[in-house]
Design a protein around this motif. Structure first.
Motif, PDB file in Angstrom:
ATOM      1  N   LEU A  48       0.817  -1.220   0.000  1.00  0.00           N
ATOM      2  CA  LEU A  48       0.000   0.000   0.000  1.00  0.00           C
ATOM      3  C   LEU A  48       0.849   1.267   0.000  1.00  0.00           C
ATOM      4  N   LEU A  49       1.995   1.259   0.679  1.00  0.00           N
ATOM      5  CA  LEU A  49       2.887   2.419   0.638  1.00  0.00           C
ATOM      6  C   LEU A  49       3.451   2.601  -0.764  1.00  0.00           C
ATOM      7  N   LEU A  50       3.831   1.513  -1.404  1.00  0.00           N
ATOM      8  CA  LEU A  50       4.349   1.597  -2.778  1.00  0.00           C
ATOM      9  C   LEU A  50       3.288   2.164  -3.715  1.00  0.00           C
ATOM     10  N   MET A  51       2.051   1.737  -3.539  1.00  0.00           N
ATOM     11  CA  MET A  51       0.955   2.258  -4.373  1.00  0.00           C
ATOM     12  C   MET A  51       0.754   3.754  -4.131  1.00  0.00           C
ATOM     13  N   GLN A  52       0.896   4.176  -2.880  1.00  0.00           N
ATOM     14  CA  GLN A  52       0.745   5.596  -2.566  1.00  0.00           C
ATOM     15  C   GLN A  52       1.899   6.405  -3.152  1.00  0.00           C
ATOM     16  N   LEU A  53       3.098   5.801  -3.186  1.00  0.00           N
ATOM     17  CA  LEU A  53       4.229   6.480  -3.821  1.00  0.00           C
ATOM     18  C   LEU A  53       3.963   6.705  -5.312  1.00  0.00           C
ATOM     19  N   VAL A  54       3.377   5.708  -5.958  1.00  0.00           N
ATOM     20  CA  VAL A  54       3.031   5.857  -7.372  1.00  0.00           C
ATOM     21  C   VAL A  54       2.049   7.005  -7.554  1.00  0.00           C
ATOM     22  N   LYS A  55       1.036   7.067  -6.693  1.00  0.00           N
ATOM     23  CA  LYS A  55       0.046   8.146  -6.777  1.00  0.00           C
ATOM     24  C   LYS A  55       0.678   9.514  -6.572  1.00  0.00           C
ATOM     25  N   ASN A  56       1.811   9.540  -5.855  1.00  0.00           N
ATOM     26  CA  ASN A  56       2.499  10.802  -5.592  1.00  0.00           C
ATOM     27  C   ASN A  56       3.628  11.077  -6.584  1.00  0.00           C
ATOM     28  N   GLY A  57       3.613  10.351  -7.710  1.00  0.00           N
ATOM     29  CA  GLY A  57       4.501  10.691  -8.807  1.00  0.00           C
ATOM     30  C   GLY A  57       5.787   9.907  -8.916  1.00  0.00           C
ATOM     31  N   PHE A  58       6.015   8.952  -8.010  1.00  0.00           N
ATOM     32  CA  PHE A  58       7.224   8.142  -8.108  1.00  0.00           C
ATOM     33  C   PHE A  58       7.055   7.088  -9.202  1.00  0.00           C
ATOM     34  N   ASP A  59       8.155   6.790  -9.888  1.00  0.00           N
ATOM     35  CA  ASP A  59       8.142   5.879 -11.031  1.00  0.00           C
ATOM     36  C   ASP A  59       7.958   4.441 -10.553  1.00  0.00           C
ATOM     37  N   LYS A  60       6.859   3.824 -10.961  1.00  0.00           N
ATOM     38  CA  LYS A  60       6.509   2.490 -10.482  1.00  0.00           C
ATOM     39  C   LYS A  60       7.594   1.457 -10.765  1.00  0.00           C
ATOM     40  N   LYS A  61       8.268   1.578 -11.899  1.00  0.00           N
ATOM     41  CA  LYS A  61       9.263   0.559 -12.254  1.00  0.00           C
ATOM     42  C   LYS A  61      10.470   0.592 -11.322  1.00  0.00           C
ATOM     43  N   ASN A  62      10.638   1.689 -10.569  1.00  0.00           N
ATOM     44  CA  ASN A  62      11.765   1.815  -9.643  1.00  0.00           C
ATOM     45  C   ASN A  62      11.393   1.493  -8.196  1.00  0.00           C
ATOM     46  N   LEU A  63      10.178   0.996  -7.997  1.00  0.00           N
ATOM     47  CA  LEU A  63       9.698   0.712  -6.645  1.00  0.00           C
ATOM     48  C   LEU A  63       9.718  -0.786  -6.381  1.00  0.00           C
ATOM     49  N   TYR A  64      10.365  -1.173  -5.285  1.00  0.00           N
ATOM     50  CA  TYR A  64      10.537  -2.574  -4.925  1.00  0.00           C
ATOM     51  C   TYR A  64      10.028  -2.808  -3.505  1.00  0.00           C
ATOM     52  N   GLY A  65       9.655  -4.048  -3.237  1.00  0.00           N
ATOM     53  CA  GLY A  65       9.234  -4.415  -1.892  1.00  0.00           C
ATOM     54  C   GLY A  65       9.646  -5.829  -1.556  1.00  0.00           C
ATOM     55  N   ILE A  66       9.906  -6.065  -0.287  1.00  0.00           N
ATOM     56  CA  ILE A  66      10.146  -7.428   0.190  1.00  0.00           C
ATOM     57  C   ILE A  66       9.327  -7.645   1.456  1.00  0.00           C
ATOM     58  N   ASP A  67       8.914  -8.875   1.679  1.00  0.00           N
ATOM     59  CA  ASP A  67       8.200  -9.235   2.898  1.00  0.00           C
ATOM     60  C   ASP A  67       8.396 -10.722   3.123  1.00  0.00           C
ATOM     61  N   ILE A  68       8.467 -11.115   4.369  1.00  0.00           N
ATOM     62  CA  ILE A  68       8.680 -12.527   4.687  1.00  0.00           C
ATOM     63  C   ILE A  68       7.410 -13.357   4.485  1.00  0.00           C
ATOM     64  N   SER A  69       6.270 -12.668   4.367  1.00  0.00           N
ATOM     65  CA  SER A  69       4.978 -13.342   4.230  1.00  0.00           C
ATOM     66  C   SER A  69       4.632 -13.599   2.770  1.00  0.00           C
ATOM     67  N   GLU A  70       4.368 -14.856   2.427  1.00  0.00           N
ATOM     68  CA  GLU A  70       3.937 -15.193   1.071  1.00  0.00           C
ATOM     69  C   GLU A  70       2.579 -14.568   0.756  1.00  0.00           C
ATOM     70  N   GLU A  71       1.706 -14.514   1.750  1.00  0.00           N
ATOM     71  CA  GLU A  71       0.387 -13.917   1.540  1.00  0.00           C
ATOM     72  C   GLU A  71       0.514 -12.428   1.211  1.00  0.00           C
ATOM     73  N   ALA A  72       1.430 -11.748   1.902  1.00  0.00           N
ATOM     74  CA  ALA A  72       1.635 -10.321   1.647  1.00  0.00           C
ATOM     75  C   ALA A  72       2.100 -10.082   0.217  1.00  0.00           C
ATOM     76  N   ILE A  73       3.057 -10.879  -0.236  1.00  0.00           N
ATOM     77  CA  ILE A  73       3.580 -10.697  -1.603  1.00  0.00           C
ATOM     78  C   ILE A  73       2.530 -11.082  -2.636  1.00  0.00           C
ATOM     79  N   GLU A  74       1.692 -12.049  -2.335  1.00  0.00           N
ATOM     80  CA  GLU A  74       0.585 -12.383  -3.229  1.00  0.00           C
ATOM     81  C   GLU A  74      -0.371 -11.199  -3.348  1.00  0.00           C
ATOM     82  N   ASN A  75      -0.603 -10.513  -2.231  1.00  0.00           N
ATOM     83  CA  ASN A  75      -1.435  -9.308  -2.270  1.00  0.00           C
ATOM     84  C   ASN A  75      -0.787  -8.221  -3.123  1.00  0.00           C
TER      85      ASN A  75
END
Length: 244
Positions: A48-75
């Motif tokens: 959700l933070l990454l999505m908000q960054l996109v809405k605020n003009g940050f380039d989506k292709k440069n945004l990365y995320g990691i999480d230990i939860s498989e469910e989170a990454i599926e979301n």
């Protein structure tokens, strides 16, 4: 993290006042950063933070995320975020460097927090910035921390000293959420004094709070604006912005 709690977390993270106001504050802190910055969100949950960054003009292709939860990454995948991976925040291995790394409420989950900070620094470009938020003050420790599998809570002084020890330069530090500190402190002290078996079995402080959600969001968003000009002496969270 307790699985039942994680399920509740994913149900509430989009709308709950705590998560929304925290994301708003991080966006506020990032306001003047280059919109082409390569950014990694450690413990990105559903993105959700990454999505908000996109809405605020940050380039989506440069945004990365990691999480230990498989469910989170599926979301994240469902939210059309393709640069997100199942990975521990303790030892990031993405084979690339970032302009900005954000770790919001992650460090307290890692047993060797010093090694994690060093690893995050290694994954930054020269002069890259690290934004770290953690729970504050051990006297707020409760079953909420146990359910979340925290190892500790911090003070601003402790967090800044850790970063300096890792040869990071502190650009800004402070506390967040002074608004609810005193009510939460009182509630947790009462719980400890009159602890019952039922209280011991609670699953943390994350609740559906109905009509209170909007006014609390408004209060914390107001606090976010005040933090542009003032530094609070305490809060439920503490944070640093540090530069490599």
């Amino acid at each position: 993290m307790d699985k039942d709690y994680e399920k509740k977390y994913h149900e509430l993270e989009d709308s709950h006042f705590w998560f929304k106001s925290r994301r708003n504050f991080i966006i506020q802190l990032l306001k003047n950063e280059n919109k082409n910055s390569k950014i990694l969100d450690v413990g990105c949950s559903s993105g959700l933070l990454l999505m908000q960054l996109v809405k605020n003009g940050f380039d989506k292709k440069n945004l990365y995320g990691i999480d230990i939860s498989e469910e989170a990454i599926e979301n994240c995948r469902k939210n059309n975020l393709n640069n997100c991976f199942v990975m521990s925040g303790e030892n990031i291995a993405l084979n690339q460097d970032f302009d900005i790394i954000i770790a919001s409420d992650c460090l307290e989950h890692i047993e060797n927090d010093n090694d994690a900070l060093k690893n995050w620094k290694q994954n930054l470009k020269e002069n890259g910035k690290l934004y770290v938020f953690v729970p504050a003050f051990m006297n707020l420790w409760s079953n909420h921390d146990v359910v979340n599998m925290h190892f500790r809570r911090y003070t601003e002084n402790k967090l800044t000293k850790m970063a300096i020890k890792c040869h990071l330069k502190i650009k800004k530090s402070g506390y967040w959420n002074i608004t609810l500190f005193i009510p939460l402190y009182i509630i947790r002290k009462i719980n400890k004094l009159f602890l019952t078996k039922k209280l011991k079995q609670t699953k943390g402080d994350l609740y559906h709070i109905g009509v209170l959600n909007k006014p609390l969001l408004m209060l914390l968003n107001l606090e976010n604006k005040i933090l542009k000009y003032f530094k609070f002496p305490f809060g439920i969270s503490t944070y640093i912005i540090a530069e490599k």
